[in-house]
Motif scaffolding. Structure first.
Motif, PDB file in Angstrom:
ATOM      1  N   PRO A  17      35.091  40.398  24.967  1.00  0.00           N
ATOM      2  CA  PRO A  17      35.378  41.463  24.088  1.00  0.00           C
ATOM      3  C   PRO A  17      34.777  41.008  22.551  1.00  0.00           C
ATOM      4  O   PRO A  17      34.782  38.857  21.985  1.00  0.00           O
ATOM      5  N   LYS A  18      34.621  41.917  21.634  1.00  0.00           N
ATOM      6  CA  LYS A  18      34.094  41.569  20.636  1.00  0.00           C
ATOM      7  C   LYS A  18      35.051  41.243  19.745  1.00  0.00           C
ATOM      8  O   LYS A  18      34.370  40.456  18.267  1.00  0.00           O
ATOM      9  N   SER A  19      35.814  41.442  20.367  1.00  0.00           N
ATOM     10  CA  SER A  19      37.018  41.481  18.633  1.00  0.00           C
ATOM     11  C   SER A  19      38.204  41.301  19.834  1.00  0.00           C
ATOM     12  O   SER A  19      38.463  41.132  20.594  1.00  0.00           O
ATOM     13  N   LYS A  20      39.372  40.575  19.089  1.00  0.00           N
ATOM     14  CA  LYS A  20      40.822  40.293  19.563  1.00  0.00           C
ATOM     15  C   LYS A  20      41.014  41.990  19.711  1.00  0.00           C
ATOM     16  O   LYS A  20      41.147  43.008  19.313  1.00  0.00           O
ATOM     17  N   ILE A  21      42.079  41.940  21.745  1.00  0.00           N
ATOM     18  CA  ILE A  21      42.046  43.591  21.627  1.00  0.00           C
ATOM     19  C   ILE A  21      43.058  43.054  22.635  1.00  0.00           C
ATOM     20  O   ILE A  21      43.449  41.864  23.371  1.00  0.00           O
ATOM     21  N   LEU A  22      44.349  43.951  23.654  1.00  0.00           N
ATOM     22  CA  LEU A  22      44.737  43.597  24.274  1.00  0.00           C
ATOM     23  C   LEU A  22      44.610  44.628  25.776  1.00  0.00           C
ATOM     24  O   LEU A  22      44.040  45.319  25.506  1.00  0.00           O
ATOM     25  N   CYS A  23      44.838  43.894  26.531  1.00  0.00           N
ATOM     26  CA  CYS A  23      43.514  44.250  27.780  1.00  0.00           C
ATOM     27  C   CYS A  23      44.540  43.642  28.854  1.00  0.00           C
ATOM     28  O   CYS A  23      45.665  42.667  29.159  1.00  0.00           O
ATOM     29  N   TYR A  24      44.063  44.480  30.474  1.00  0.00           N
ATOM     30  CA  TYR A  24      44.492  44.078  31.236  1.00  0.00           C
ATOM     31  C   TYR A  24      43.799  42.759  32.118  1.00  0.00           C
ATOM     32  O   TYR A  24      42.263  43.732  31.560  1.00  0.00           O
ATOM     33  N   VAL A  25      43.622  41.526  32.736  1.00  0.00           N
ATOM     34  CA  VAL A  25      43.151  40.847  33.350  1.00  0.00           C
ATOM     35  C   VAL A  25      43.367  40.723  35.150  1.00  0.00           C
ATOM     36  O   VAL A  25      44.273  40.430  35.092  1.00  0.00           O
ATOM     37  N   THR A  26      42.297  39.788  35.280  1.00  0.00           N
ATOM     38  CA  THR A  26      42.847  39.697  37.143  1.00  0.00           C
ATOM     39  C   THR A  26      41.227  38.654  36.940  1.00  0.00           C
ATOM     40  O   THR A  26      40.720  38.502  36.013  1.00  0.00           O
ATOM     41  N   GLY A  27      42.057  38.031  38.056  1.00  0.00           N
ATOM     42  CA  GLY A  27      40.529  36.939  38.233  1.00  0.00           C
ATOM     43  C   GLY A  27      40.695  36.256  40.358  1.00  0.00           C
ATOM     44  O   GLY A  27      41.312  37.011  40.712  1.00  0.00           O
ATOM     45  N   LEU A  31      45.490  38.819  40.927  1.00  0.00           N
ATOM     46  CA  LEU A  31      46.828  39.356  40.496  1.00  0.00           C
ATOM     47  C   LEU A  31      46.349  40.485  39.064  1.00  0.00           C
ATOM     48  O   LEU A  31      45.249  39.353  37.984  1.00  0.00           O
ATOM     49  N   ILE A  32      47.167  41.215  38.452  1.00  0.00           N
ATOM     50  CA  ILE A  32      46.758  41.601  36.977  1.00  0.00           C
ATOM     51  C   ILE A  32      47.707  41.332  36.026  1.00  0.00           C
ATOM     52  O   ILE A  32      49.073  41.587  36.518  1.00  0.00           O
ATOM     53  N   GLU A  33      47.510  40.716  34.911  1.00  0.00           N
ATOM     54  CA  GLU A  33      48.382  40.964  34.133  1.00  0.00           C
ATOM     55  C   GLU A  33      48.110  41.268  33.283  1.00  0.00           C
ATOM     56  O   GLU A  33      46.879  41.493  32.481  1.00  0.00           O
ATOM     57  N   ILE A  34      49.070  41.383  31.715  1.00  0.00           N
ATOM     58  CA  ILE A  34      48.751  41.988  30.775  1.00  0.00           C
ATOM     59  C   ILE A  34      48.218  40.874  30.070  1.00  0.00           C
ATOM     60  O   ILE A  34      49.208  39.562  29.958  1.00  0.00           O
ATOM     61  N   GLY A  35      47.373  40.503  28.495  1.00  0.00           N
ATOM     62  CA  GLY A  35      47.177  39.536  28.411  1.00  0.00           C
ATOM     63  C   GLY A  35      45.995  40.262  26.488  1.00  0.00           C
ATOM     64  O   GLY A  35      46.209  40.903  26.348  1.00  0.00           O
ATOM     65  N   GLU A  36      45.984  38.773  25.769  1.00  0.00           N
ATOM     66  CA  GLU A  36      45.038  39.374  24.806  1.00  0.00           C
ATOM     67  C   GLU A  36      44.471  38.346  24.877  1.00  0.00           C
ATOM     68  O   GLU A  36      44.081  37.264  24.938  1.00  0.00           O
ATOM     69  N   TYR A  37      42.664  39.260  23.913  1.00  0.00           N
ATOM     70  CA  TYR A  37      41.875  37.896  23.796  1.00  0.00           C
ATOM     71  C   TYR A  37      41.564  37.905  22.817  1.00  0.00           C
ATOM     72  O   TYR A  37      41.856  38.835  21.626  1.00  0.00           O
ATOM     73  N   ILE A  38      41.452  36.675  22.280  1.00  0.00           N
ATOM     74  CA  ILE A  38      41.479  35.868  21.187  1.00  0.00           C
ATOM     75  C   ILE A  38      39.834  35.547  20.839  1.00  0.00           C
ATOM     76  O   ILE A  38      39.495  34.796  21.694  1.00  0.00           O
ATOM     77  N   ARG A  52      47.094  29.631  28.111  1.00  0.00           N
ATOM     78  CA  ARG A  52      45.752  30.381  28.217  1.00  0.00           C
ATOM     79  C   ARG A  52      45.806  31.043  29.625  1.00  0.00           C
ATOM     80  O   ARG A  52      46.288  30.009  30.460  1.00  0.00           O
ATOM     81  N   ILE A  53      44.998  32.251  29.712  1.00  0.00           N
ATOM     82  CA  ILE A  53      44.909  32.294  31.594  1.00  0.00           C
ATOM     83  C   ILE A  53      44.109  31.695  31.906  1.00  0.00           C
ATOM     84  O   ILE A  53      42.424  31.837  31.123  1.00  0.00           O
ATOM     85  N   ILE A  54      43.987  31.226  32.763  1.00  0.00           N
ATOM     86  CA  ILE A  54      42.709  30.541  33.897  1.00  0.00           C
ATOM     87  C   ILE A  54      42.159  31.480  34.771  1.00  0.00           C
ATOM     88  O   ILE A  54      42.922  31.694  35.390  1.00  0.00           O
ATOM     89  N   GLY A  55      40.657  31.368  35.599  1.00  0.00           N
ATOM     90  CA  GLY A  55      40.348  32.044  36.396  1.00  0.00           C
ATOM     91  C   GLY A  55      39.468  33.736  36.083  1.00  0.00           C
ATOM     92  O   GLY A  55      40.277  34.288  37.045  1.00  0.00           O
ATOM     93  N   VAL A  56      39.871  34.079  34.984  1.00  0.00           N
ATOM     94  CA  VAL A  56      39.548  35.899  34.436  1.00  0.00           C
ATOM     95  C   VAL A  56      37.968  35.891  35.018  1.00  0.00           C
ATOM     96  O   VAL A  56      37.498  35.246  34.528  1.00  0.00           O
ATOM     97  N   THR A  57      38.099  36.893  35.898  1.00  0.00           N
ATOM     98  CA  THR A  57      36.630  37.417  36.225  1.00  0.00           C
ATOM     99  C   THR A  57      36.134  39.140  35.619  1.00  0.00           C
ATOM    100  O   THR A  57      35.830  38.762  35.424  1.00  0.00           O
TER     101      THR A  57
END
Length: 71
Positions: A17-27, A31-38, A52-57
């Motif tokens: 992402p180009k900016s901070k966002i709230l998102c679902y992540v999986t890897g 599992l599908i988790e709610i995360g935030e990209y910084i 930190r969420i490790i292994g996000v694909t």
């Protein structure tokens, strides 16, 4: 298939992402988790703990809904 159900695959840094966002992540765990990209950390963090969420694909932005037009 072409839309990947709204998921964005992370193959390189340009896919992040180009900016901070709230998102679902999986890897790797599927599992599908709610995360935030910084952006300054270039990392996804768990929304509640800030770890930190490790292994996000893949990620999928959570779009805030518009307010109703009528009361």
């Amino acid at each position: 298939i072409e839309s990947n159900n709204g998921w964005i695959s992370i193959n390189s840094e340009k896919d992040l992402p180009k900016s901070k966002i709230l998102c679902y992540v999986t890897g790797e765990s599927s599992l599908i988790e709610i995360g935030e990209y910084i952006t300054h950390l270039k990392s996804f963090l768990y929304e509640r703990s800030g770890n930190r969420i490790i292994g996000v694909t893949h990620y999928q932005p959570i779009v805030k809904p518009n307010p109703p037009l009528h009361k």
